[in-house]
Design a protein around this motif. Structure first.
Motif, PDB file in Angstrom:
ATOM      1  N   ILE A   1      -8.674  27.903 -11.236  1.00  0.00           N
ATOM      2  CA  ILE A   1      -7.754  26.809 -10.901  1.00  0.00           C
ATOM      3  C   ILE A   1      -7.418  26.826  -9.415  1.00  0.00           C
ATOM      4  N   VAL A   2      -7.232  28.028  -8.876  1.00  0.00           N
ATOM      5  CA  VAL A   2      -6.863  28.157  -7.467  1.00  0.00           C
ATOM      6  C   VAL A   2      -7.987  27.685  -6.558  1.00  0.00           C
ATOM      7  N   ILE A   3      -9.221  27.779  -7.006  1.00  0.00           N
ATOM      8  CA  ILE A   3     -10.338  27.251  -6.214  1.00  0.00           C
ATOM      9  C   ILE A   3     -10.141  25.754  -5.978  1.00  0.00           C
ATOM     10  N   ALA A   4      -9.859  25.041  -7.062  1.00  0.00           N
ATOM     11  CA  ALA A   4      -9.699  23.580  -6.974  1.00  0.00           C
ATOM     12  C   ALA A   4      -8.464  23.192  -6.169  1.00  0.00           C
ATOM     13  N   THR A   5      -7.354  23.882  -6.396  1.00  0.00           N
ATOM     14  CA  THR A   5      -6.116  23.508  -5.694  1.00  0.00           C
ATOM     15  C   THR A   5      -6.200  23.815  -4.204  1.00  0.00           C
ATOM     16  N   ASN A   6      -6.868  24.893  -3.832  1.00  0.00           N
ATOM     17  CA  ASN A   6      -7.050  25.175  -2.417  1.00  0.00           C
ATOM     18  C   ASN A   6      -8.005  24.174  -1.780  1.00  0.00           C
ATOM     19  N   TYR A   7      -8.993  23.734  -2.539  1.00  0.00           N
ATOM     20  CA  TYR A   7      -9.918  22.730  -2.015  1.00  0.00           C
ATOM     21  C   TYR A   7      -9.189  21.426  -1.717  1.00  0.00           C
ATOM     22  N   ARG A   8      -8.224  21.090  -2.581  1.00  0.00           N
ATOM     23  CA  ARG A   8      -7.428  19.876  -2.353  1.00  0.00           C
ATOM     24  C   ARG A   8      -6.297  20.104  -1.354  1.00  0.00           C
ATOM     25  N   GLY A   9      -5.888  21.338  -1.158  1.00  0.00           N
ATOM     26  CA  GLY A   9      -4.844  21.648  -0.187  1.00  0.00           C
ATOM     27  C   GLY A   9      -3.441  21.641  -0.747  1.00  0.00           C
ATOM     28  N   TYR A  10      -3.296  21.438  -2.061  1.00  0.00           N
ATOM     29  CA  TYR A  10      -1.984  21.484  -2.696  1.00  0.00           C
ATOM     30  C   TYR A  10      -2.204  21.583  -4.203  1.00  0.00           C
TER      31      TYR A  10
ATOM     32  N   VAL B   1       0.849  -1.194   0.000  1.00  0.00           N
ATOM     33  CA  VAL B   1       0.000   0.000   0.000  1.00  0.00           C
ATOM     34  C   VAL B   1       0.885   1.245   0.000  1.00  0.00           C
ATOM     35  N   GLU B   2       0.665   2.135  -0.976  1.00  0.00           N
ATOM     36  CA  GLU B   2       1.416   3.382  -1.046  1.00  0.00           C
ATOM     37  C   GLU B   2       0.589   4.509  -0.444  1.00  0.00           C
ATOM     38  N   ILE B   3       1.158   5.180   0.493  1.00  0.00           N
ATOM     39  CA  ILE B   3       0.472   6.295   1.145  1.00  0.00           C
ATOM     40  C   ILE B   3       1.155   7.577   0.709  1.00  0.00           C
ATOM     41  N   THR B   4       0.409   8.424  -0.019  1.00  0.00           N
ATOM     42  CA  THR B   4       0.949   9.692  -0.497  1.00  0.00           C
ATOM     43  C   THR B   4       0.601  10.781   0.494  1.00  0.00           C
ATOM     44  N   VAL B   5       1.611  11.366   1.073  1.00  0.00           N
ATOM     45  CA  VAL B   5       1.402  12.436   2.039  1.00  0.00           C
ATOM     46  C   VAL B   5       1.912  13.735   1.429  1.00  0.00           C
ATOM     47  N   HIS B   6       1.023  14.700   1.283  1.00  0.00           N
ATOM     48  CA  HIS B   6       1.389  15.990   0.732  1.00  0.00           C
ATOM     49  C   HIS B   6       1.724  16.947   1.860  1.00  0.00           C
ATOM     50  N   PRO B   7       2.756  17.755   1.691  1.00  0.00           N
ATOM     51  CA  PRO B   7       3.173  18.653   2.757  1.00  0.00           C
ATOM     52  C   PRO B   7       2.077  19.651   3.115  1.00  0.00           C
ATOM     53  N   THR B   8       1.836  19.813   4.389  1.00  0.00           N
ATOM     54  CA  THR B   8       0.836  20.759   4.869  1.00  0.00           C
ATOM     55  C   THR B   8       1.545  21.926   5.521  1.00  0.00           C
ATOM     56  N   ILE B   9       1.454  23.082   4.922  1.00  0.00           N
ATOM     57  CA  ILE B   9       2.091  24.277   5.486  1.00  0.00           C
ATOM     58  C   ILE B   9       1.049  25.297   5.901  1.00  0.00           C
ATOM     59  N   PHE B  10      -0.215  24.892   5.840  1.00  0.00           N
ATOM     60  CA  PHE B  10      -1.314  25.766   6.192  1.00  0.00           C
ATOM     61  C   PHE B  10      -2.429  24.887   6.741  1.00  0.00           C
ATOM     62  N   PRO B  11      -3.156  25.307   7.771  1.00  0.00           N
ATOM     63  CA  PRO B  11      -4.242  24.476   8.302  1.00  0.00           C
ATOM     64  C   PRO B  11      -5.273  24.129   7.236  1.00  0.00           C
ATOM     65  N   ARG B  12      -5.817  22.931   7.339  1.00  0.00           N
ATOM     66  CA  ARG B  12      -6.797  22.481   6.338  1.00  0.00           C
ATOM     67  C   ARG B  12      -7.978  23.435   6.237  1.00  0.00           C
ATOM     68  N   ALA B  13      -8.408  23.957   7.382  1.00  0.00           N
ATOM     69  CA  ALA B  13      -9.511  24.920   7.367  1.00  0.00           C
ATOM     70  C   ALA B  13      -9.116  26.190   6.621  1.00  0.00           C
ATOM     71  N   GLY B  14      -7.827  26.554   6.726  1.00  0.00           N
ATOM     72  CA  GLY B  14      -7.342  27.743   6.018  1.00  0.00           C
ATOM     73  C   GLY B  14      -7.437  27.583   4.517  1.00  0.00           C
ATOM     74  N   TYR B  15      -7.108  26.391   4.024  1.00  0.00           N
ATOM     75  CA  TYR B  15      -7.240  26.136   2.591  1.00  0.00           C
ATOM     76  C   TYR B  15      -8.704  26.236   2.165  1.00  0.00           C
ATOM     77  N   GLY B  16      -9.600  25.755   3.035  1.00  0.00           N
ATOM     78  CA  GLY B  16     -11.028  25.853   2.740  1.00  0.00           C
ATOM     79  C   GLY B  16     -11.495  27.295   2.644  1.00  0.00           C
ATOM     80  N   VAL B  17     -10.993  28.142   3.530  1.00  0.00           N
ATOM     81  CA  VAL B  17     -11.347  29.565   3.496  1.00  0.00           C
ATOM     82  C   VAL B  17     -10.836  30.207   2.210  1.00  0.00           C
ATOM     83  N   LEU B  18      -9.578  29.885   1.839  1.00  0.00           N
ATOM     84  CA  LEU B  18      -9.016  30.428   0.609  1.00  0.00           C
ATOM     85  C   LEU B  18      -9.816  29.967  -0.611  1.00  0.00           C
TER      86      LEU B  18
END
Length: 343
Positions: free
Chosen positions: A80-89, A10-27
């Motif tokens: 595009i930024v709407i989608a990328t912020n929704y995904r968080g990266y 099983v491969e687990i892809t972890v993307h770096p989080t440099i901003f709270p998940r809720a913050g990405y949702g607000v953006l």
């Protein structure tokens, strides 16, 4: 044993989080609101201008150009930024990152230089009405060609190694790699911001400063000849110019300051959140440009209301309607023929 082997595959892809998940949702939400208004506003400007030939004079083609470039910046950047912020990266890959950075940069500086040329041409119309550089359709299209070619150069050179495009801030949008600490990048940033910020600011300041001075001088001459000046019109023009200049600086000054700070102090550590603020401020220009340059103009506002309501609501004054009642039906037009200008 079997469970261990299955877990190992099983491969687990972890993307770096440099901003709270809720913050990405607000953006993502803020960018959705931004895209909604910017696309609607600029589409309305384009549709109304194309529908009403009386609005398509040589100066107004620059406003139409601003709306088109702002619309493209929203479609190629903000959506595009709407989608990328929704995904968080930025999940779309390096090529798409380069495309977004190129598109936002190109259409952004096309809009910026269109506003600059617009300011200078208004200076020519108001301050040099008998000059040899009066705007014509030919001159207007020549200036438009210059804008698109000149801005294309500054958008293309990062693709060939003078600076580059890459993720910025909280890594959900892409632009010129102004955070890159290299002399190659520093040299580009210095020349880029001289050509695409400082020179436009000087032209806009000079042009609108002289427009205001010319209006004041005109009022004084009218009063000296025994007439009555129009201080309210002068005050309105001053406020309008201040709004234009302040909005312009809010959009581009933070971005310029952050980029040049990196050049002045390469060792300075800028947090991802702080680096994101100027990026998103620059993306707000497609929302307020149509409001400042178009919707606050009476003539365009009349045409826009007529367009939105399919002719059911007209803003023309009763005396205007009476004055046109004797005219042939084909020559009537509720929105008056005038240049869409702030003064």
């Amino acid at each position: 044993m079997g469970n261990d082997s299955s877990l190992a595959t099983v491969e687990i892809t972890v993307h770096p989080t440099i901003f709270p998940r809720a913050g990405y949702g607000v953006l993502a939400f803020l960018m959705f609101i931004n895209a909604l208004f910017s696309i609607f506003n600029n589409f309305l400007v384009i549709a109304v201008t194309l529908k009403n030939p009386q609005l398509r004079n040589p100066i107004n083609i620059f406003i139409l150009n601003v709306s088109f470039s702002d619309l493209m910046m929203s479609l190629c950047g903000t959506t595009i930024v709407i989608a990328t912020n929704y995904r968080g990266y930025f999940f779309l890959g390096k090529r798409f990152c380069t495309f977004q950075g190129f598109a936002v940069n190109y259409f952004g500086i096309v809009s910026l230089w269109s506003l600059t040329i617009l300011a200078y041409e208004r200076y020519n119309v108001v301050c040099q009405p008998l000059g040899t550089l009066q705007m014509s359709k030919k001159r207007g299209y020549q200036l438009l060609g210059f804008i698109w070619v000149f801005c294309l150069f500054w958008a293309v050179v990062p693709l060939f190694g003078w600076s580059s495009y890459g993720p910025e801030g909280v890594q959900t949008s892409c632009s010129i790699g102004w955070e890159d600490r290299s002399w190659n990048n520093y040299s580009f940033l210095i020349v880029y911001f001289l050509s695409c910020f400082f020179i436009p600011v000087l032209i806009i300041g000079f042009s609108y400063g002289n427009v205001i001075r010319s209006l004041r001088g005109l009022n004084k001459k009218v009063e000296e000849m025994g007439g009555k000046g129009n201080p309210e019109e002068e005050f309105r023009a001053v406020i309008m110019v201040l709004v234009m200049v302040v909005a312009f600086l809010i959009c581009w000054l933070p971005y310029t300051v952050f980029a040049l700070t990196v050049v002045i102090d390469p060792a300075l550590n800028i947090s991802p959140l702080a680096a994101t603020i100027p990026t998103y401020l620059s993306k707000t220009s497609p929302v307020y440009n149509p409001i400042i340059y178009i919707f606050l103009n009476k003539q365009f506002r009349e045409c826009a209301v007529e367009f939105i309501t399919c002719g059911q609501v007209l803003l023309a004054k009763p005396d205007e309607e009476i004055s046109t009642s004797a005219a042939p039906a084909e020559s009537k037009t509720p929105c008056k023929i005038n240049q869409v200008t702030p003064v």
